[in-house]
Scaffold this active site. Sequence first.
Site, PDB file in Angstrom:
ATOM      1  N   HIS A  26       0.651  -1.297  -0.080  1.00  0.00           N
ATOM      2  CA  HIS A  26       0.035  -0.060   0.127  1.00  0.00           C
ATOM      3  C   HIS A  26       0.869   1.160  -0.117  1.00  0.00           C
ATOM      4  CE1 HIS A  26       0.190   0.231   4.415  1.00  0.00           C
ATOM      5  NE2 HIS A  26      -0.777  -0.871   4.699  1.00  0.00           N
ATOM      6  N   HIS A  46      -6.850  -8.677  13.368  1.00  0.00           N
ATOM      7  CA  HIS A  46      -6.551  -7.384  12.595  1.00  0.00           C
ATOM      8  C   HIS A  46      -7.267  -7.620  11.223  1.00  0.00           C
ATOM      9  CE1 HIS A  46      -5.231  -3.765  10.996  1.00  0.00           C
ATOM     10  NE2 HIS A  46      -3.943  -4.277  10.506  1.00  0.00           N
ATOM     11  N   GLU A  90      -7.351  -5.691   8.471  1.00  0.00           N
ATOM     12  CA  GLU A  90      -6.395  -5.564   7.190  1.00  0.00           C
ATOM     13  C   GLU A  90      -6.550  -6.702   6.245  1.00  0.00           C
ATOM     14  OE1 GLU A  90      -2.982  -3.049   7.511  1.00  0.00           O
ATOM     15  OE2 GLU A  90      -3.328  -2.129   5.501  1.00  0.00           O
ATOM     16  N   ASP A 142      -4.383  -8.056   4.551  1.00  0.00           N
ATOM     17  CA  ASP A 142      -3.281  -9.029   4.377  1.00  0.00           C
ATOM     18  C   ASP A 142      -3.573 -10.118   5.536  1.00  0.00           C
ATOM     19  OD1 ASP A 142      -3.172  -6.722   6.316  1.00  0.00           O
ATOM     20  OD2 ASP A 142      -0.793  -6.972   6.041  1.00  0.00           O
ATOM     21  N   HIS A 189      -2.151  -0.527  13.863  1.00  0.00           N
ATOM     22  CA  HIS A 189      -2.155   0.887  13.473  1.00  0.00           C
ATOM     23  C   HIS A 189      -3.809   1.010  12.837  1.00  0.00           C
ATOM     24  CE1 HIS A 189      -1.786  -0.399   9.078  1.00  0.00           C
ATOM     25  NE2 HIS A 189      -1.853  -1.649   9.794  1.00  0.00           N
ATOM     26  N   ASP A 217       0.718  -7.129  13.339  1.00  0.00           N
ATOM     27  CA  ASP A 217       1.460  -6.367  12.747  1.00  0.00           C
ATOM     28  C   ASP A 217       2.750  -5.914  13.625  1.00  0.00           C
ATOM     29  OD1 ASP A 217       0.405  -6.132  10.430  1.00  0.00           O
ATOM     30  OD2 ASP A 217      -0.719  -4.417  10.698  1.00  0.00           O
ATOM     31  N   TYR A 271       9.901  -1.409   8.697  1.00  0.00           N
ATOM     32  CA  TYR A 271       8.429  -1.608   9.179  1.00  0.00           C
ATOM     33  C   TYR A 271       7.677  -0.560  10.145  1.00  0.00           C
ATOM     34  CZ  TYR A 271       3.944  -4.202   9.171  1.00  0.00           C
ATOM     35  OH  TYR A 271       2.751  -4.421   9.377  1.00  0.00           O
ATOM     36  N   HIS A 303       4.155 -10.905  10.323  1.00  0.00           N
ATOM     37  CA  HIS A 303       4.911 -10.583   8.952  1.00  0.00           C
ATOM     38  C   HIS A 303       6.326 -10.991   9.543  1.00  0.00           C
ATOM     39  CE1 HIS A 303       1.874  -8.268   6.761  1.00  0.00           C
ATOM     40  NE2 HIS A 303       1.899  -7.632   7.753  1.00  0.00           N
TER      41      HIS A 303
HETATM   42 FE1  FEO Z   1      -2.078  -3.787   9.246  1.00  0.00          FE
HETATM   43 FE2  FEO Z   1      -0.290  -6.324   8.076  1.00  0.00          FE
HETATM   44  O1  FEO Z   1      -1.766  -5.293   8.322  1.00  0.00           O
END
Ligand code: FEO
Length: 388
Positions: free
Chosen positions: A24, A78, A80, A82, A145, A164, A192, A223
Amino acid sequence: MNKIELKPGIYYVGVVDWNLRNFHSYDIHNGATYNAYLIIDEKIALIDTVMAPFAGELLDRISEIIDPADIDYIVSNHVEMDHSGAIPDVMAVAKNAVIITSDPNGLKGLRAHYGTDFPYQQVKAGDVLSLGKRTLTFVSTPMLHWPDNMVTYCPEEKILFSNDAFGQHYTSTKHFDDEGDIAQILYETKNYYANILMPFAAQAKKALAVVETLDIELIAPSHGVIWRTYIKQVKELYRAFSEGVTENTALVIYDTMWHSTESMALSIVEGFTRRGTKAKLYYLKESDLSDIVTELLTARYIVIGSPTLNNNIMPNVGALLTYIKGLAPKGKKGFAFGSYGWSGQSTGIINDAFIEMGVNVIMDPIKINYIPSKEQLIEIENKVAALS
Ligand code: FEO
């Protein structure tokens, strides 16, 4: 497929996205991983999923261990995509699974993404979910976040599934921190944090305070690597980042039209070097913004130069200022510089942007008409060397 076991009955079932280079709008260099984890107990829990295109690989990995139809819970730390993108694919197979999500923002987010038909169970900070021999406790980490963020702790195994937080865009066939180049892994952790979490230092500090109360043997983020050997180091990094600790470093970032602004940039670097400040030079046409903000996280000075182009700044200086403004760095000192032919607005525009984003402007903009003379370059160097 190789089975990767964190502890007996707890598996890594994530995927490696080797080819990703932009996350992103954040430029990355070596791809990313989307980590998911499977806990086999009387109840079977999947901690997070992966990006939707990798759902098949996730299910293949799970199938090597159990029948995915037997999953009882999907813990969505989360919303999001991903991490949640493969939820519909997993739910299509795991017909009896319940999705565990944070109350209220996880639920709101998942419903907005995937509709209202799935069975959801909302959890608040401190709630406990029993899997049989093991339990999962949920720790709320809002705005780290997104509003929905939480992390999941398994006290019996001393594992924190941190989503994250503590993650990095680092790819390898090895998944533990002590199986790779730790200097690179720690750099990617900084990269990151800078590109994703920099605006949320206050929230990171609060989350870290909670993490400090937990007895942890493994931090399993969503991640990058699983931390088992360098937990103290990564926590120390997060402490320094969230407290805004800076080093005596200056970033001199510029674009140039006919090398005049570039000559000024080189003199500024010389000036900083003379006063004992480590300076790093970034030519915007050859640099990734994500690398610059990684250094900005801990730098004390930010100096930006642009010639005037059509009464304005160079377009990539505009992109840099927009990106930095969004990341809201705190406690930086800076000034603007640049050459001009006749109208000369560029340095004023950068100066105003610094003021707007809260940079402490320590010097009036340095402007040079057309081409800096040798004497002018020495004067610039002296001025910077004399900064208090
Ligand atoms: Fe905030 Fe890895 O997604």
